[in-house]
Enzyme design. Structure first.
Site, short mmCIF file in Angstrom:
data_model
loop_
_atom_site.label_atom_id
_atom_site.label_comp_id
_atom_site.label_asym_id
_atom_site.label_seq_id
_atom_site.Cartn_x
_atom_site.Cartn_y
_atom_site.Cartn_z
N SER A 145 0.87 -1.17 0.00
CA SER A 145 0.00 0.00 0.00
C SER A 145 0.90 1.22 0.00
O SER A 145 2.06 1.15 0.42
CB SER A 145 -0.88 0.00 1.26
OG SER A 145 -1.51 1.26 1.44
N TYR A 158 -2.01 0.40 10.64
CA TYR A 158 -2.00 -0.07 9.26
C TYR A 158 -0.70 0.33 8.57
O TYR A 158 -0.10 -0.47 7.83
CB TYR A 158 -3.21 0.51 8.52
CG TYR A 158 -3.36 0.03 7.10
CD1 TYR A 158 -3.52 -1.33 6.81
CD2 TYR A 158 -3.37 0.93 6.04
CE1 TYR A 158 -3.67 -1.76 5.50
CE2 TYR A 158 -3.53 0.50 4.74
CZ TYR A 158 -3.68 -0.85 4.47
OH TYR A 158 -3.83 -1.28 3.17
#
Length: 260
Positions: A145, A158
């Site tokens: 990501s 995250y």
């Protein structure tokens, strides 16, 4: 001189896709199947991957929790016992939970994100690496990501997990230098799928919708799948080390153009 035929070109190549029950994983499975791969779909929701396998010309579904190392090892052993080749591994299983600041973040959420985004990648990669190497032309894809390359407020858990996934890809590439295995990292930015934001906010539809509010065209799962498919299908000597893909409206994790 007569060219020696490439044995791998004469057989159907196999791609394992984790987290294949929805979103980027399902779209990637469809894309690789369209490229002629036999696709092995791995995810926890067996009903979903069985339905997807039925759509594809040559696919199998395996219920798999990537955080369960014993289950992952059994999965790899079954493929090996059947003498199934593994040419491509797409480590797609992952996800986010919550958007709390570091000061109040739930350690259980952080642990869950670390286990799936980092240890899940480690488990499946370790289990399938011998087969990928034995193929003579293996490819490991880590779907990380942009969170793995830049921090943002409310994303600490995250971000930390995706930084871990990025480091696995970067380190593995160094360690496999000279081996017939490529390591590709694809780092998507803002992707609107049916589940990612909803899962992050535990089903709160209003919070999930706000993530994409005013963004006319966030990335879709198919956009990311096209990127993965392109990287995987480059000639064997070409390694796409890192490919960051964002929607045009997103210049950085913290800078997104939103219409009124």
């Amino acid at each position: 001189m007569t060219a020696v035929p490439d044995a791998s070109a004469a057989r159907t190549r196999t791609a394992v896709v984790t987290g294949a029950s929805s979103g980027i994983g399902a779209a990637t499975a469809r894309r690789l199947a369209a490229e002629g791969y036999r696709v092995v779909l791995a995810a926890r929701r067996k009903d979903r991957i069985e339905a997807l396998a039925a759509e594809l010309p040559d696919a199998e579904a395996y219920r798999l929790d990537v955080t369960d190392r014993a289950a992952v090892d059994a999965f790899a052993a079954e493929l090996d016992a059947r003498h199934d080749s593994v040419d491509v591994l797409v480590n797609n299983a992952g996800g986010a939970l919550g958007a709390d600041p570091v000061a109040t973040g739930d350690p259980a959420d952080w642990r869950t994100m670390y286990e799936v985004n980092v240890l899940g990648v480690l488990n499946v990669t370790q289990a399938l690496l011998p087969a990928l190497t034995a193929s003579g032309d293996g490819t490991v894809v880590v779907v990380s990501s942009t969170a793995g390359h830049g921090t943002y407020e409310g994303g600490g858990g995250y971000v930390a997990a995706k930084h871990g996934a990025h480091v696995i890809a970067e380190t593995l590439r160094l360690e496999l230098c000279g081996e017939p295995v490529r390591v590709i990292e694809v780092a998507p930015g803002m992707v609107k799928t049916e589940e990612f934001a909803a899962t992050r906010f535990r089903g709160d539809a209003a919070k999930a919708a706000k993530v994409y509010e005013g963004v006319a065209e966030p990335l879709t799962a198919d956009d990311v799948a096209d990127t993965i498919g392109w990287a995987v299908t480059r000639p064997a000597h070409v390694n796409i080390d890192l490919l960051v893909v964002r929607p045009r409206a997103q210049a950085a994790n913290h800078k997104v153009h939103r219409t009124a």
